[in-house]
Design a protein around this motif. Structure first.
Motif, PDB file in Angstrom:
ATOM      1  N   ASP A 203      41.081  34.385  10.727  1.00 11.47           N
ATOM      2  CA  ASP A 203      39.670  34.735  10.923  1.00 11.47           C
ATOM      3  C   ASP A 203      38.759  34.197   9.826  1.00 11.47           C
ATOM      4  N   GLU A 204      39.271  33.363   8.942  1.00 11.37           N
ATOM      5  CA  GLU A 204      38.446  32.813   7.877  1.00 11.37           C
ATOM      6  C   GLU A 204      37.355  31.899   8.436  1.00 11.37           C
ATOM      7  N   ILE A 205      36.223  31.859   7.747  1.00 12.66           N
ATOM      8  CA  ILE A 205      35.098  31.016   8.146  1.00 12.66           C
ATOM      9  C   ILE A 205      35.175  29.701   7.378  1.00 12.66           C
ATOM     10  N   ALA A 206      35.195  28.589   8.111  1.00 12.32           N
ATOM     11  CA  ALA A 206      35.273  27.272   7.481  1.00 12.32           C
ATOM     12  C   ALA A 206      33.907  26.868   6.937  1.00 12.32           C
ATOM     13  N   MET A 207      33.905  26.280   5.757  1.00 15.95           N
ATOM     14  CA  MET A 207      32.664  25.860   5.114  1.00 15.95           C
ATOM     15  C   MET A 207      32.854  24.481   4.492  1.00 15.95           C
ATOM     16  N   THR A 208      31.806  23.684   4.568  1.00 15.20           N
ATOM     17  CA  THR A 208      31.777  22.403   3.859  1.00 15.20           C
ATOM     18  C   THR A 208      30.490  22.326   3.052  1.00 15.20           C
ATOM     19  N   LEU A 209      30.524  21.561   1.970  1.00 16.65           N
ATOM     20  CA  LEU A 209      29.335  21.308   1.165  1.00 16.65           C
ATOM     21  C   LEU A 209      28.832  19.914   1.494  1.00 16.65           C
ATOM     22  N   ARG A 210      27.629  19.824   2.031  1.00 19.04           N
ATOM     23  CA  ARG A 210      27.066  18.548   2.447  1.00 19.04           C
ATOM     24  C   ARG A 210      25.968  18.121   1.474  1.00 19.04           C
ATOM     25  N   PRO A 211      26.117  16.951   0.885  1.00 20.80           N
ATOM     26  CA  PRO A 211      25.105  16.480  -0.060  1.00 20.80           C
ATOM     27  C   PRO A 211      23.859  15.976   0.653  1.00 20.80           C
ATOM     28  N   GLY A 212      22.731  16.127  -0.010  1.00 26.37           N
ATOM     29  CA  GLY A 212      21.489  15.535   0.482  1.00 26.37           C
ATOM     30  C   GLY A 212      21.230  14.234  -0.240  1.00 26.37           C
ATOM     31  N   GLN A 213      19.962  13.875  -0.357  1.00 19.11           N
ATOM     32  CA  GLN A 213      19.612  12.689  -1.126  1.00 19.11           C
ATOM     33  C   GLN A 213      19.534  13.031  -2.604  1.00 19.11           C
ATOM     34  N   ALA A 214      19.791  12.047  -3.432  1.00 20.34           N
ATOM     35  CA  ALA A 214      19.655  12.239  -4.871  1.00 20.34           C
ATOM     36  C   ALA A 214      18.183  12.432  -5.224  1.00 20.34           C
ATOM     37  N   ILE A 215      17.924  13.271  -6.228  1.00 21.70           N
ATOM     38  CA  ILE A 215      16.552  13.583  -6.640  1.00 21.70           C
ATOM     39  C   ILE A 215      16.414  13.282  -8.132  1.00 21.70           C
ATOM     40  N   ASN A 216      15.345  12.575  -8.480  1.00 20.59           N
ATOM     41  CA  ASN A 216      15.108  12.221  -9.875  1.00 20.59           C
ATOM     42  C   ASN A 216      14.566  13.432 -10.631  1.00 20.59           C
ATOM     43  N   LEU A 217      15.114  13.696 -11.800  1.00 20.24           N
ATOM     44  CA  LEU A 217      14.708  14.871 -12.562  1.00 20.24           C
ATOM     45  C   LEU A 217      13.301  14.766 -13.117  1.00 20.24           C
ATOM     46  N   VAL A 218      12.822  13.551 -13.352  1.00 18.86           N
ATOM     47  CA  VAL A 218      11.503  13.372 -13.951  1.00 18.86           C
ATOM     48  C   VAL A 218      10.419  13.261 -12.892  1.00 18.86           C
ATOM     49  N   SER A 219      10.596  12.365 -11.927  1.00 15.31           N
ATOM     50  CA  SER A 219       9.549  12.084 -10.945  1.00 15.31           C
ATOM     51  C   SER A 219       9.657  12.905  -9.669  1.00 15.31           C
ATOM     52  N   GLY A 220      10.838  13.436  -9.390  1.00 21.48           N
ATOM     53  CA  GLY A 220      11.053  14.125  -8.123  1.00 21.48           C
ATOM     54  C   GLY A 220      11.285  13.185  -6.958  1.00 21.48           C
ATOM     55  N   ALA A 221      11.326  11.875  -7.216  1.00 25.97           N
ATOM     56  CA  ALA A 221      11.577  10.902  -6.149  1.00 25.97           C
ATOM     57  C   ALA A 221      12.985  11.097  -5.587  1.00 25.97           C
ATOM     58  N   THR A 222      13.148  10.750  -4.319  1.00 30.27           N
ATOM     59  CA  THR A 222      14.451  10.866  -3.669  1.00 30.27           C
ATOM     60  C   THR A 222      14.993   9.479  -3.344  1.00 30.27           C
ATOM     61  N   ALA A 223      16.306   9.375  -3.264  1.00 26.44           N
ATOM     62  CA  ALA A 223      16.950   8.110  -2.939  1.00 26.44           C
ATOM     63  C   ALA A 223      18.342   8.405  -2.407  1.00 26.44           C
ATOM     64  N   SER A 224      18.802   7.569  -1.507  1.00 25.90           N
ATOM     65  CA  SER A 224      20.184   7.692  -1.060  1.00 25.90           C
ATOM     66  C   SER A 224      21.096   7.213  -2.189  1.00 25.90           C
ATOM     67  N   LEU A 225      22.319   7.673  -2.180  1.00 25.82           N
ATOM     68  CA  LEU A 225      23.229   7.341  -3.273  1.00 25.82           C
ATOM     69  C   LEU A 225      23.454   5.844  -3.402  1.00 25.82           C
ATOM     70  N   ASP A 226      23.489   5.141  -2.266  1.00 24.53           N
ATOM     71  CA  ASP A 226      23.750   3.701  -2.342  1.00 24.53           C
ATOM     72  C   ASP A 226      22.558   2.909  -2.857  1.00 24.53           C
ATOM     73  N   GLN A 227      21.402   3.567  -3.037  1.00 30.20           N
ATOM     74  CA  GLN A 227      20.245   2.904  -3.611  1.00 30.20           C
ATOM     75  C   GLN A 227      20.220   2.986  -5.131  1.00 30.20           C
ATOM     76  N   LEU A 228      21.052   3.829  -5.699  1.00 27.47           N
ATOM     77  CA  LEU A 228      21.064   3.992  -7.149  1.00 27.47           C
ATOM     78  C   LEU A 228      21.846   2.855  -7.800  1.00 27.47           C
ATOM     79  N   PRO A 229      21.484   2.506  -9.032  1.00 27.68           N
ATOM     80  CA  PRO A 229      22.261   1.490  -9.772  1.00 27.68           C
ATOM     81  C   PRO A 229      23.614   2.066 -10.180  1.00 27.68           C
ATOM     82  N   GLU A 230      24.258   1.428 -11.113  1.00 27.57           N
ATOM     83  CA  GLU A 230      25.557   1.927 -11.580  1.00 27.57           C
ATOM     84  C   GLU A 230      25.453   3.409 -11.939  1.00 27.57           C
ATOM     85  N   ILE A 231      26.403   4.193 -11.416  1.00 31.66           N
ATOM     86  CA  ILE A 231      26.334   5.642 -11.573  1.00 31.66           C
ATOM     87  C   ILE A 231      27.360   6.123 -12.586  1.00 31.66           C
ATOM     88  N   VAL A 232      26.883   6.898 -13.557  1.00 32.56           N
ATOM     89  CA  VAL A 232      27.751   7.686 -14.424  1.00 32.56           C
ATOM     90  C   VAL A 232      27.640   9.126 -13.924  1.00 32.56           C
TER      91      VAL A 232
END
Length: 333
Positions: A203-232
């Motif tokens: 009877d357990e309820i299945a859950m997944t975590l779905r990511p949205g678009q990346a959000i810039n901490l300074v500007s608030g701009a959004t971008a898909s992950l594949d639009q970002l440069p090299e990621i750390v």
């Protein structure tokens, strides 16, 4: 190392076993003392729903709290959230979280919940104080407690447990030899079990975590992950590999994966050294609430939303709505 011990892959858990037995005995006695009335528990004047877990470490509890609050808001209920505020150090309690409240005072999870849901949030080590603080200034239908399954001083009307579907319960032993706060048999007493990832059972309820678009901490701009440069990628959550695996599932290969301790207090200098001019720093939303005041233009975060599946999801929400309706009727008569 701790993951190897808790999973049973390392025999070192045997050395910690005596401490686990002591931990289990103490937690059993604490719960028994409330059940027998030797210690007094407090009932809030409105329904209380606990969202907690049986194990230490990140299970995805906070996304479930956010999902539950938003789902109840959509059904017309006024929900408030109380939390212990782990990692925060306020001068006095209860602390009501506002848009200006820092994570240094409230802890990261309460600030994140308040920002995502716009619901009233209060923090206090004694959750009764947090509930009373909320109800003193807000007319609420239901209180959601972020964690607190083992906080028996606060009576609850419903209990929801979040389980990591990949790690489940490790070797099954109490802390510190295993990850358990209570034994898995406790699940028979709760109202719902939500399984984050892996396979739900029974009877357990299945859950997944779905990511949205990346959000810039300074500007608030959004971008898909594949639009970002090299990621750390960095994460200071209960189980950092979950965040790194999420990126891999989105087809993203980070040039580096850096894990910090849960609730880690970041500094600008510490994080600025993680990237060069051509790279971006991608973190969890929980990390981002602690870094906004000193964020750099190449810092981004990835919000995730809990998605629950199955017919029992509506049953769970309908039950809480009915519980609140009955409580509201009782108060008016």
């Amino acid at each position: 190392m701790i993951e190897r011990i808790w999973s049973g892959r390392s025999p070192l858990w045997l050395l910690l076993w005596p401490l686990s037995v002591l931990y289990g005995a103490i937690t059993w006695l604490i719960r028994l003392s409330f059940q027998r009335g030797w210690r007094k528990s407090w009932r809030a004047p409105c329904p209380v729903v606990v969202v907690g877990n049986l194990t230490a470490g990140g299970n995805g509890k906070t996304p479930v709290v956010i999902w539950l609050v938003q789902a109840l808001q959509q059904r017309g209920l006024r929900a408030g959230v109380v939390s212990r505020g782990y990692g925060g150090k306020a001068a006095r309690y209860p602390l009501l979280v506002t848009g200006e409240t820092s994570t240094a005072l409230a802890g990261d999870e309460p600030v994140l919940i308040a920002q995502r849901t716009q619901a009233p949030v209060a923090v206090a080590p004694q959750r009764r104080l947090a509930v009373e603080g909320l109800l003193a200034v807000h007319d609420l239908d239901v209180i959601i407690t972020d964690d607190g399954l083992q906080h028996y001083a606060l009576q609850r009307d419903r209990e929801i447990v979040v389980v990591d579907g990949m790690r489940r319960f490790g070797n099954g032993w109490w802390l510190p030899a295993g990850p358990m706060r209570e034994r898995a048999s406790r699940l028979r007493e709760v109202n719902a079990v939500i399984v984050n990832g892996g396979e739900a059972q029974g009877d357990e309820i299945a859950m997944t975590l779905r990511p949205g678009q990346a959000i810039n901490l300074v500007s608030g701009a959004t971008a898909s992950l594949d639009q970002l440069p090299e990621i750390v990628a960095m994460a200071g959550i209960g189980h950092p590999p979950r965040f790194f695996n999420t990126l891999k599932q989105q087809g993203i290969k980070a040039v580096a994966e850096i894990a910090f301790a849960d609730h880690h207090a970041y500094s600008e200098d510490e994080l600025s050294r993680l990237t060069d001019a051509k790279q971006c720093l991608l973190m969890t939303e929980k990390d981002a609430v602690k870094c906004r005041q000193f964020a750099q233009p190449n810092w981004w975060y990835l919000p995730v939303d809990a998605h629950l599946q199955g017919a029992t999801v509506s049953t769970l929400l309908d039950d809480i709505v009915q519980l609140c309706s009955m409580a509201r009727y009782a108060r008016s008569h």
